[in-house]
Design a protein around this motif. Structure first.
Motif, PDB file in Angstrom:
ATOM      1  N   THR A 652     -11.501 -71.086   7.658  1.00 50.03           N
ATOM      2  CA  THR A 652     -10.448 -70.071   6.955  1.00 50.03           C
ATOM      3  C   THR A 652      -9.747 -71.456   5.792  1.00 50.03           C
ATOM      4  N   LEU A 653      -9.269 -72.546   6.492  1.00 49.06           N
ATOM      5  CA  LEU A 653      -8.018 -73.505   5.905  1.00 49.06           C
ATOM      6  C   LEU A 653      -9.355 -73.967   4.920  1.00 49.06           C
ATOM      7  N   LEU A 654     -10.124 -73.830   5.033  1.00 45.90           N
ATOM      8  CA  LEU A 654     -11.171 -75.269   3.571  1.00 45.90           C
ATOM      9  C   LEU A 654     -11.019 -73.753   2.711  1.00 45.90           C
ATOM     10  N   ALA A 655     -11.577 -72.863   2.533  1.00 44.16           N
ATOM     11  CA  ALA A 655     -11.302 -71.862   2.204  1.00 44.16           C
ATOM     12  C   ALA A 655      -9.512 -71.372   1.056  1.00 44.16           C
ATOM     13  N   GLN A 656      -8.425 -72.151   1.799  1.00 41.00           N
ATOM     14  CA  GLN A 656      -7.454 -71.880   1.570  1.00 41.00           C
ATOM     15  C   GLN A 656      -7.366 -72.832  -0.378  1.00 41.00           C
ATOM     16  N   GLY A 657      -7.832 -74.006   0.790  1.00 40.82           N
ATOM     17  CA  GLY A 657      -7.585 -75.467  -0.459  1.00 40.82           C
ATOM     18  C   GLY A 657      -7.470 -76.139   0.429  1.00 40.82           C
ATOM     19  N   ILE A 658      -7.535 -76.061   1.649  1.00 33.06           N
ATOM     20  CA  ILE A 658      -6.487 -76.859   2.494  1.00 33.06           C
ATOM     21  C   ILE A 658      -7.834 -78.120   2.887  1.00 33.06           C
ATOM     22  N   THR A 659      -8.592 -79.390   2.475  1.00 34.49           N
ATOM     23  CA  THR A 659      -9.547 -80.013   2.304  1.00 34.49           C
ATOM     24  C   THR A 659      -9.632 -80.850   2.765  1.00 34.49           C
ATOM     25  N   ASP A 660      -8.411 -81.050   4.190  1.00 35.66           N
ATOM     26  CA  ASP A 660      -8.420 -82.288   4.876  1.00 35.66           C
ATOM     27  C   ASP A 660      -8.528 -81.323   6.389  1.00 35.66           C
ATOM     28  N   ALA A 661      -8.638 -79.642   6.461  1.00 32.99           N
ATOM     29  CA  ALA A 661      -8.732 -79.289   7.180  1.00 32.99           C
ATOM     30  C   ALA A 661      -9.492 -79.091   8.957  1.00 32.99           C
ATOM     31  N   SER A 662     -10.937 -80.477   7.985  1.00 34.50           N
ATOM     32  CA  SER A 662     -11.885 -80.221   8.895  1.00 34.50           C
ATOM     33  C   SER A 662     -11.230 -81.443  10.498  1.00 34.50           C
ATOM     34  N   SER A 663     -10.585 -82.283  10.184  1.00 30.84           N
ATOM     35  CA  SER A 663      -9.904 -83.411  10.900  1.00 30.84           C
ATOM     36  C   SER A 663      -9.042 -82.589  11.889  1.00 30.84           C
ATOM     37  N   PHE A 664      -8.383 -81.615  11.612  1.00 31.61           N
ATOM     38  CA  PHE A 664      -7.446 -81.195  12.284  1.00 31.61           C
ATOM     39  C   PHE A 664      -8.127 -80.567  13.403  1.00 31.61           C
ATOM     40  N   SER A 665      -7.369 -81.269  14.351  1.00 25.09           N
ATOM     41  CA  SER A 665      -7.588 -80.151  16.130  1.00 25.09           C
ATOM     42  C   SER A 665      -6.950 -79.056  16.692  1.00 25.09           C
ATOM     43  N   GLU A 666      -5.779 -79.349  16.150  1.00 22.48           N
ATOM     44  CA  GLU A 666      -4.628 -78.175  16.672  1.00 22.48           C
ATOM     45  C   GLU A 666      -3.980 -77.573  15.087  1.00 22.48           C
ATOM     46  N   ILE A 667      -2.962 -76.716  15.729  1.00 20.28           N
ATOM     47  CA  ILE A 667      -2.074 -76.269  14.723  1.00 20.28           C
ATOM     48  C   ILE A 667      -1.122 -75.957  15.015  1.00 20.28           C
ATOM     49  N   SER A 668       0.359 -75.956  14.439  1.00 27.25           N
ATOM     50  CA  SER A 668       1.511 -76.006  14.988  1.00 27.25           C
ATOM     51  C   SER A 668       2.277 -75.015  14.544  1.00 27.25           C
ATOM     52  N   PHE A 669       3.448 -73.767  14.015  1.00 29.20           N
ATOM     53  CA  PHE A 669       4.411 -73.727  13.315  1.00 29.20           C
ATOM     54  C   PHE A 669       5.884 -72.967  14.021  1.00 29.20           C
ATOM     55  N   PHE A 670       6.157 -73.096  12.880  1.00 30.64           N
ATOM     56  CA  PHE A 670       7.720 -73.003  13.951  1.00 30.64           C
ATOM     57  C   PHE A 670       7.783 -71.241  13.861  1.00 30.64           C
ATOM     58  N   THR A 671       8.949 -71.187  14.854  1.00 37.90           N
ATOM     59  CA  THR A 671       9.092 -69.771  15.778  1.00 37.90           C
ATOM     60  C   THR A 671      10.161 -69.190  16.906  1.00 37.90           C
ATOM     61  N   ASN A 672      10.756 -67.880  16.393  1.00 37.63           N
ATOM     62  CA  ASN A 672      11.274 -67.397  16.649  1.00 37.63           C
ATOM     63  C   ASN A 672      11.002 -67.164  18.493  1.00 37.63           C
ATOM     64  N   ASP A 673      10.750 -68.026  19.889  1.00 33.01           N
ATOM     65  CA  ASP A 673      10.094 -67.788  20.411  1.00 33.01           C
ATOM     66  C   ASP A 673      10.300 -67.712  21.460  1.00 33.01           C
ATOM     67  N   PHE A 674      11.612 -67.858  21.840  1.00 27.84           N
ATOM     68  CA  PHE A 674      12.103 -68.320  22.795  1.00 27.84           C
ATOM     69  C   PHE A 674      13.636 -67.829  23.048  1.00 27.84           C
ATOM     70  N   ASP A 675      14.392 -67.462  24.234  1.00 29.26           N
ATOM     71  CA  ASP A 675      15.834 -67.463  24.509  1.00 29.26           C
ATOM     72  C   ASP A 675      17.036 -68.532  25.277  1.00 29.26           C
ATOM     73  N   THR A 676      17.446 -68.451  25.833  1.00 24.59           N
ATOM     74  CA  THR A 676      18.207 -69.653  26.629  1.00 24.59           C
ATOM     75  C   THR A 676      19.830 -69.046  26.903  1.00 24.59           C
ATOM     76  N   THR A 677      19.955 -69.201  28.109  1.00 21.19           N
ATOM     77  CA  THR A 677      21.183 -69.817  28.607  1.00 21.19           C
ATOM     78  C   THR A 677      21.656 -70.936  28.807  1.00 21.19           C
ATOM     79  N   THR A 678      22.828 -71.191  28.772  1.00 18.41           N
ATOM     80  CA  THR A 678      23.067 -72.888  28.599  1.00 18.41           C
ATOM     81  C   THR A 678      24.671 -72.761  29.132  1.00 18.41           C
ATOM     82  N   GLU A 679      24.938 -73.624  30.273  1.00 20.79           N
ATOM     83  CA  GLU A 679      26.355 -73.160  30.508  1.00 20.79           C
ATOM     84  C   GLU A 679      26.436 -74.652  30.978  1.00 20.79           C
ATOM     85  N   GLY A 680      28.507 -75.249  31.173  1.00 19.89           N
ATOM     86  CA  GLY A 680      28.320 -76.005  31.258  1.00 19.89           C
ATOM     87  C   GLY A 680      29.943 -76.457  31.919  1.00 19.89           C
ATOM     88  N   VAL A 681      30.444 -77.742  31.810  1.00 24.40           N
ATOM     89  CA  VAL A 681      32.061 -78.512  31.760  1.00 24.40           C
ATOM     90  C   VAL A 681      32.073 -79.138  31.852  1.00 24.40           C
TER      91      VAL A 681
END
Length: 837
Positions: A652-681
């Motif tokens: 799919t990546l190659l079809a998009q014109g990303i010609t070096d996709a065969s070199s990729f092992s993994e992908i990542s992307f930015f995401t709104n994926d977690f919530d946190t609570t931080t407290e301190g003094v």
């Protein structure tokens, strides 16, 4: 963004005849309020004021490390091998990511860095904050650190707080400093020169100029990797020892220029202009490429018996060379007769072992160029309306460089140095701020402020040199494409994206009675790419007794996703969970492949923050503030943990014109994926007393922080969650004593860092309970004359190191946990001479 500067100027005039008031004035802050500037103790929210003297009394020379010493909840650690983080180290305030803190200079928003910290030690993964290291300490009059959520006052990013760097504005005098330092182990030599001069601008203004130049040699705190040691044991004498370097990067050139100008225009008005130019070239280490199994370079696969095979290329162009594909590497492929006869001595066949017999370790870095210009006018009209109108231009550029590496697909014709491309962040801002005191019969007038802001920002990516992305003739035979370790950005992936936003705010503040102050703020912002948001804040201060006051605040906040986070394409090398290097591509979250893996359009992070504290100012000179904070942050932005690509994904990546996709092992992307609570003094205390025939000032900065990940998707690994929760020390403090006696000055600083957890190499290699550490800083100064002083000092004087990485150190050769809060380099001594005039 500043409060009434007329009030500021009036206090300056008083200080000329009242030395005691001068000292109190140095503790006046304009950040966090648009009423008349208030002292630290009178503020409704916690503020630290760091004088220029405190910066001078340190062994560190970069701004992030200096801030860590004097601000209780400010943390930064070394980045020995961490991709772009090597160039711009992420720093953390109150347990938040580096881009959760808004940075101002002279009260004006500072532009972001172009560097995105793809590997940010868990907490700052994917952060894109300003680069405060371009600010020279010699240019600073003081630094104001607001440790409270302030998005309703200042806009996006101010979730953890605000740091305001106030430039010197003297119209006469100056200083020159020369500094040399080195680590106890005899490496990392640092040389720095800095100068500041104030000059009159006619008889009604000033020009204050600062310059700084620094270089630093690299360090190494490495052991030999297990795989490299195995190669040497097998007879491969071309392997370096150590094969991989863990240590501070080399700073080849670090140039910083700052100028601050002001001119009285009469009629209670003034014009101002300030700006900077900085350029820094950095080169650091990278991961070692094993000559037997590096994917896309030497790895020819595994045979049916589980033997590692060598990747061999056919150079004939028509595959007539009949090159072998079944050569077993064994313990040393260089001694394999089949390799010698059928590859090394065969002009039709090629393996990279012929030109890189011991493997190779790339050197990664780049040049950071930063510039800004702010100009405007401010003053007061006859009806007591104070105004401040300004234009703010800023740009940060990072041009990456990688050497001692190859483009495998080019075979023996590959170069060994590449310019993989550059990224540019540009921002233009218009601010209009108005303030008026309104007398409504309360103890103090109600300060009503309102304003408008327009900001336009652009993120641009430019292609690298052709060899860094070229698809060479060996690509079809399984050899990797692009500069290995950091493939260049191809022309079809470069581009420019932009957005704008407008903001309106209303801010009110007043003492309702002699002892009770109330403040509120409301801000509306509308972004062209994702919509609008409205945030608010309310704060109070109550002088309960003569020496004790209580203060608190509740605020809502937000951080808009940056253009870089929404649009960047990048490939970086990381360790996989199997101990081998992988190429991980970061794609826009709206890319079709990202969406197949759960990627979605980014939305702002949202926060709710509560602060409550006490201020005690006793007659004996003891001053203490203690503040509790609680921050709930939802839809946090980060990069997803590495997601493996299937063959279908690659097609799919190659079809998009990303010609070096065969070199990729993994992908990542930015995401709104977690919530946190931080407290301190946070606890800050100061006390001065006469002792041993001189004066001694004691100061304490204490912080306890705890972060809990409340909810996270499957895109965030369990190891990443542990890093978010436990990679920063839960307890940290520094206790400083500064004794002055005649021409002598002695400083001692005790620093404590609690235990941490590290996911070593971000690859599921947990290091549990890295022990707490205590370090000691010492400094001895002597005034040779009224104008010249010399200082001898040591940072980490007792040469403390973190616990050795006994469990995993052989995997990549890292002797110590790389995210240790005390660093991995040990003690550092320095000497400096300071001439003032």
């Amino acid at each position: 963004m500043l409060a009434s500067n007329v009030a500021f100027a009036q206090q300056n005039e008083e200080n000329e005849t009242d030395p005691d008031l001068e000292e109190r004035y140095e503790q006046i802050a304009v950040v966090g309020t648009r009423a008349a500037p208030r002292s630290v103790g009178e503020s409704a929210v916690p503020i630290d004021i760091i004088s220029d003297e405190e910066f001078k009394s340190q062994g560190a020379t970069d701004m992030a490390s200096m801030m860590q010493t004097v601000v209780p909840s400010f943390n930064v650690n070394d980045q020995p091998i961490n991709d772009a983080s090597t160039l711009v180290r992420p720093a953390n305030l109150r347990g938040m990511a580096s881009d959760h803190t808004l940075v101002l200079v002279n009260g004006k928003r500072r532009h972001r860095s172009a560097v995105i910290t793809f590997l940010g030690g868990g907490l700052s993964d994917g952060a894109q904050g300003p680069d405060i290291s371009v600010i020279p300490a010699a240019a600073l009059k003081q630094v104001e650190v607001l440790r409270d959520g302030a998005a309703a006052q200042y806009g996006s990013d101010a979730i953890a707080g605000v740091i305001n760097f106030v430039l010197k504005d003297a119209d006469e005098g100056g200083s020159f400093e020369a500094r040399y330092g080195s680590f106890y182990e005899g490496d990392g030599d640092m040389v720095q020169f800095s100068g500041n001069v104030g000059m009159p601008l006619t008889d009604a203004g000033f020009v204050n100029v600062t310059a700084e130049y620094r270089t630093a040699d690299p360090t190494s705190r490495s052991v030999q990797r297990d795989d490299a040691a195995g190669l040497i044991a097998g007879g491969n004498t071309a392997v370096a020892d150590p094969a991989q370097i863990w240590g501070s990067p080399e700073i080849k050139d670090d140039i910083k220029l700052f100028a601050n100008l002001g001119l009285d225009l009469g009629n209670d008005s003034e014009a101002y202009l300030f700006g900077n130019y900085a350029e820094r070239e950095v080169e650091g280490g990278f991961y070692y490429r094993n000559p037997h199994n590096r994917g896309g370079v030497n790895n020819g696969g595994i045979d049916e018996d589980g033997n590692q095979l060598l990747l061999v290329g056919d150079l004939t162009g028509d595959m007539s060379g009949n090159c072998p594909t079944d050569i077993q590497v064994g313990s040393n492929v260089l001694e394999n007769p089949r390799y010698i006869n059928e590859v090394a001595n065969n002009p039709d066949c090629f393996a990279f072992n012929e030109i890189l017999p011991g493997g190779f370790t790339p050197r990664f870095g780049g040049t950071v160029t930063d510039m800004s210009l702010v100009f405007g006018t401010r003053g007061e009209w006859v009806n007591e309306i104070s105004y401040d109108v300004s234009v703010n231009l800023g740009q940060n550029e990072i041009e990456y460089a990688i050497s001692n590496t190859i483009n495998p697909s080019l075979g023996p014709d590959t170069p060994f140095e590449f310019a993989p491309g550059k990224y540019i962040q540009s921002e233009q801002t218009l601010d209009i701020d108005l303030t008026k005191p309104v007398d409504v019969g309360l103890y103090e007038p109600v300060y009503v402020s309102g304003g408008f802001q327009y900001r336009h920002e652009t993120y641009e990516s430019k292609a690298g040199d052709p060899d860094s992305y070229t698809i060479g003739p060996l690509a079809k035979q399984g050899f990797g494409i692009g500069s290995n370790g950091f493939p260049g950005l191809a022309p079809d992936s470069q581009g420019e994206v932009s957005r704008h936003n407008i903001a309106f705010y209303l801010d009110v503040e007043s003492y309702l009675t002699e002892t009770f102050m109330l403040a509120g703020a409301l801000r509306y912002e509308d972004f062209s790419d994702f919509g609008n948001t409205t945030k608010g804040k309310i704060a109070f201060r109550w002088q309960a007794m003569e020496s004790i006051a209580f203060r608190g605040a509740f605020s809502t906040g937000f951080k808009a996703p940056t253009l870089g986070q929404s649009n960047v394409r990048n490939v970086t090398t990381a360790f996989g969970t199997d101990g081998r290097l992988i190429d991980r591509a970061t794609l826009p979250p709206t890319d079709p492949v990202s969406q197949l893996k759960g990627g979605e359009q980014l939305t702002p992070e949202e926060s709710e923050s509560i602060t409550f504290g006490v201020v005690a100012d006793f007659e004996n000179g003891l001053f203490i503030t203690a503040d509790y904070y609680h921050i709930e942050l939802t839809d946090r932005l980060s990069t997803a943990s590495g997601i493996s690509l299937t063959e279908e994904d690659i097609q799919t990546l190659l079809a998009q014109g990303i010609t070096d996709a065969s070199s990729f092992s993994e992908i990542s992307f930015f995401t709104n994926d977690f919530d946190t609570t931080t407290e301190g003094v946070d606890v800050v205390a100061n006390y001065s007393m006469e002792m041993l025939g001189g004066d001694t000032k004691f100061s304490l900065a204490y912080n306890w922080t705890d972060t809990t990940v409340d909810e996270a998707s499957d895109n965030i690994s369990s190891f990443r969650i542990r890093m978010l929760e436990d990679n920063l020390p839960s307890v940290r403090y520094s206790l400083t004593a500064n004794h002055t006696n005649g021409d002598w000055r002695v400083l001692g600083r005790l620093n404590y860092y609690g235990s941490i957890y590290e996911d070593h190499l971000d690859s599921g290699l947990p290091i549990e309970n890295i022990g707490s550490e205590m370090t000691l800083d010492l400094e001895l100064g002597y005034d040779v004359s009224e104008n010249f002083s010399v200082v001898l000092g040591a940072k980490n004087a007792l040469d403390e190191y973190p616990d050795e990485n006994t469990q995993w150190k052989g995997i990549a050769g890292s002797l110590y946990p790389t995210t240790s809060p005390i660093g991995i380099n040990g003690g550092f001594y320095y000497v400096r001479g300071l001439y003032t005039f």
